[in-house]
Design an enzyme around this catalytic site. Structure first.
Site, short mmCIF file in Angstrom:
data_model
loop_
_atom_site.label_atom_id
_atom_site.label_comp_id
_atom_site.label_asym_id
_atom_site.label_seq_id
_atom_site.Cartn_x
_atom_site.Cartn_y
_atom_site.Cartn_z
N ALA A 1 0.81 -1.22 0.00
CA ALA A 1 0.00 0.00 0.00
C ALA A 1 0.85 1.27 0.00
CB ALA A 1 -0.94 0.00 1.20
N ARG B 1 9.83 8.27 -2.65
CA ARG B 1 11.24 8.45 -2.99
C ARG B 1 11.62 7.92 -4.38
NH1 ARG B 1 13.92 5.94 2.17
NH2 ARG B 1 11.80 5.16 2.49
N GLY C 1 -0.21 1.93 9.32
CA GLY C 1 0.83 1.06 9.83
C GLY C 1 0.71 -0.36 9.33
N ASP D 1 7.71 -4.53 -1.93
CA ASP D 1 8.95 -3.86 -2.30
C ASP D 1 10.19 -4.59 -1.80
OD1 ASP D 1 8.62 -3.31 0.35
OD2 ASP D 1 8.81 -1.14 0.20
N GLY E 1 13.52 -2.13 12.87
CA GLY E 1 13.05 -2.58 14.17
C GLY E 1 14.08 -3.55 14.74
N ALA F 1 20.64 -11.17 -61.23
CA ALA F 1 20.91 -10.05 -60.33
C ALA F 1 20.08 -8.84 -60.73
CB ALA F 1 22.41 -9.71 -60.39
C1 UD1 Z 1 8.98 -2.05 9.13
C2 UD1 Z 1 8.99 -2.74 10.48
C3 UD1 Z 1 10.42 -2.79 11.00
C4 UD1 Z 1 11.33 -3.46 10.00
C5 UD1 Z 1 11.21 -2.79 8.63
C6 UD1 Z 1 11.97 -3.59 7.60
C7 UD1 Z 1 6.84 -2.29 11.52
C8 UD1 Z 1 6.12 -1.46 12.50
N1 UD1 Z 1 8.14 -2.04 11.37
O1 UD1 Z 1 9.36 -0.72 9.35
O2 UD1 Z 1 10.46 -3.48 12.24
O3 UD1 Z 1 12.66 -3.44 10.46
O4 UD1 Z 1 9.85 -2.73 8.21
O5 UD1 Z 1 12.00 -2.89 6.40
O6 UD1 Z 1 6.25 -3.16 10.89
N2 UD1 Z 1 2.77 -0.74 4.47
C9 UD1 Z 1 1.45 -0.82 4.09
N3 UD1 Z 1 0.51 -0.16 4.83
C10 UD1 Z 1 0.84 0.58 5.91
C11 UD1 Z 1 2.19 0.68 6.27
C12 UD1 Z 1 3.12 0.01 5.53
O7 UD1 Z 1 1.13 -1.49 3.13
O8 UD1 Z 1 -0.07 1.16 6.52
C13 UD1 Z 1 3.79 -1.44 3.67
C14 UD1 Z 1 4.69 -0.47 2.97
O9 UD1 Z 1 4.22 -0.26 1.63
C15 UD1 Z 1 6.02 -1.15 2.98
C16 UD1 Z 1 5.97 -2.07 4.19
O10 UD1 Z 1 4.60 -2.17 4.55
O11 UD1 Z 1 6.21 -1.97 1.85
C17 UD1 Z 1 6.80 -1.58 5.34
O12 UD1 Z 1 6.31 -0.34 5.77
P1 UD1 Z 1 7.26 0.80 6.30
O13 UD1 Z 1 6.43 1.93 6.72
O14 UD1 Z 1 8.34 1.04 5.32
O15 UD1 Z 1 7.85 0.12 7.60
P2 UD1 Z 1 9.20 0.48 8.31
O16 UD1 Z 1 8.99 1.73 9.09
O17 UD1 Z 1 10.32 0.46 7.38
#
Ligand code: UD1
Ligand code: CA
Length: 456
Positions: free
Chosen positions: A10, A15, A78, A102, A138, A421
């Site tokens: 989602a 970036r 989240g 991703d 995390g 030719a």
């Molecule tokens: C998350 C983890 C973290 C981990 C890291 C690895 C959590 C709270 N944290 O952090 O522990 O080390 O990934 O990369 O899970 N996404 C959605 N919907 C949302 C939020 C996120 O689909 O509401 C998807 C994003 O598109 C992305 C992935 O989930 O592909 C991770 O989300 P992101 O916000 O990047 O998490 P991090 O803060 O990196």
């Protein structure tokens, strides 16, 4: 226990600075999400669940017709919230693997180990990795060696920030626990988000053991956020594929200059020179040699054939012991039998050539059927297009087409016939004859070449 796979996709991917949604960005010419879906399918997930948000239409269109369940996460609250919105499509029992749209290069072997770490409804599997620079991730908090919770970078204390074991985000959880625990997630943290990672703390408080599994390589769990990371991962993946080919016996003259954007099957002693690009489904027989700078897409090349430098082969079949190129272009529908020779600046399209037929220089052969051992003279063109429709040229076995012929289709040239030719052949030529269709040479006596006018 049955398996479901949820793919979180989602995110907006700001970036990337692209109008294309992040998960649609190509790696090895396929969208990032396609790699993840392929992994899910190889694990046996019949209908992977994709949680989408930004750019959903484009993403759904790209995967239209595939067995997928789409779940909209309209507002991103989240990772825990993202899995929450998928709860209605998660069975009451079984287990669910959570992947990321991703994180494209996650291997099936690693994921299988993670799934195997969840043999029953009283277990949880977490994929973690030790990173020299853990910032942003995390962190895995352990107590007496056991995983007890995950703390996000933004919520971590100074001592927790020194932990180098990181959460990859990928985990496998029994559905029963997801249904029980996800609705209870709270967003009381530094980011005000519903963290999926809080499941680990919940497991600890319920006495459910968490097994940490590690990937074979770090790049498997690397995510893509911008074009630089995309290019970096593309190179990692290309290197990996080159290594696999080399281990399988292919001679790769420069593994840093080979691109595989599809699936290759090959025989023994295949050789790939620098700058080769293989796309789609490419089948290479024993002893095939592919010269520098060739692009081979969706094609089959028979044993012993050499594709010489800078040739393009697209949706074509080439037999054994053939010679193609340099600078040849085989377009869709080209079917060349064994021992065919195609030389420089020869283009074929929807053309069948029999055993040993040759077109060695500068020709266009389109919509034609060319018999065995036919020789096509340099500069010959099949005039297949009359401005409105395409027509066929048929040339019988052992015919000899002279240099610089125009074969005006529809036309057929009989077996063993010869054309002079420079002929423009617009009528059928019977077998065995010589056909000459060009102006008779004139001699003009006393003709003077123009002379340069002296400057004033
Ligand atoms: C998350 C983890 C973290 C981990 C890291 C690895 C959590 C709270 N944290 O952090 O522990 O080390 O990934 O990369 O899970 N996404 C959605 N919907 C949302 C939020 C996120 O689909 O509401 C998807 C994003 O598109 C992305 C992935 O989930 O592909 C991770 O989300 P992101 O916000 O990047 O998490 P991090 O803060 O990196
Ligand atoms: Ca992230």
């Amino acid at each position: 226990m049955s398996l479901q796979v949820v793919i979180l996709a989602a995110g907006k991917g700001t970036r990337m600075r692209s109008s294309l949604p992040k998960v649609m960005q190509p790696l090895a010419s396929r969208p990032l999400l396609a790699h993840v879906i392929a992994a899910a399918r190889r694990l046996g997930a019949e209908r992977p669940i994709v949680v989408y948000g930004h750019g959903g239409d484009v993403v759904q269109q790209a995967f239209a017709g595939q067995a997928l369940d789409w779940v909209l996460q309209a507002e991103q609250k989240g990772t825990g919230h993202a899995v929450q919105v998928a709860l209605p499509v998660l069975a009451p029992a079984g287990r669910t693997l959570i992947l990321y749209g991703d994180v494209p290069l996650i291997s099936v072997a690693t994921l299988q180990r993670l799934i195997d770490a969840v043999p029953d409804e009283n277990s949880l599997g977490l994929l973690t990795v030790h990173l020299p620079d853990p910032s942003g991730y995390g962190r895995i908090v352990r107590d007496h060696g056991r995983v007890v919770r995950i703390v996000e970078q933004k919520d971590a204390s100074d001592s927790e920030k020194t932990i180098t074991e990181c959460n990859t985000g990928i985990l496998c959880v029994p559905n029963r626990l997801l249904h029980a625990w996800l609705p209870a997630l709270k967003n009381e943290n530094a980011q005000g988000e519903y963290y999926l990672t809080d499941l680990i703390g919940m497991a600890t408080s319920h006495g459910v053991p968490v097994t940490a599994v590690h990937p074979d390589t770090v790049w498997e769990v690397e995510g893509v956020n911008d074009k630089l990371q995309l290019a970096t991962l593309e190179r990692v993946w290309q290197r990996h594929q080159a290594e696999q080919l080399m281990r399988a016996g292919v001679t790769v003259l420069d593994p840093a200059r080979l691109d595989v954007r599809g699936e290759i099957s090959h025989g023994m002693d295949v050789q790939l020179d620098a700058g080769v690009i293989l796309e789609g489904r490419v089948v290479l027989g024993d002893n095939v040699r592919v010269g520098a700078g060739c692009i081979l897409k969706d094609c089959e090349i028979g044993a012993g054939t050499e594709i010489k430098p800078y040739s393009l082969v697209d949706s074509a079949v080439v037999g054994g012991n053939a010679q193609i190129g340099p600078f040849a272009r085989l377009r869709p529908g080209s079917k060349l039998a064994d021992e065919v020779h195609i030389g420089n600046f020869v283009e074929t399209k929807a053309t069948v050539m029999g055993v040993g037929a040759k077109a060695n220089h500068l020709a266009y052969l389109g919509d034609s059927e060319i018999g065995a051992r036919v020789n096509i003279g340099a500069g010959t063109i099949t005039c297949n297009y009359d401005g409105a429709n395409k027509h066929k040229t048929v040339i019988g076995d052992d015919a000899f087409i002279g240099t610089n012929n125009s074969l005006v289709a529809p036309v057929s040239i009989g077996a063993g016939a010869t054309t002079g030719a420079g002929s423009t052949i617009s009528k059928d030529v019977p077998a065995g004859v010589l056909a000459v269709a060009r102006a008779v040479q004139k001699v003009i006596e006393g003709w003077q070449r123009p002379r340069k006018t002296p400057k004033a």
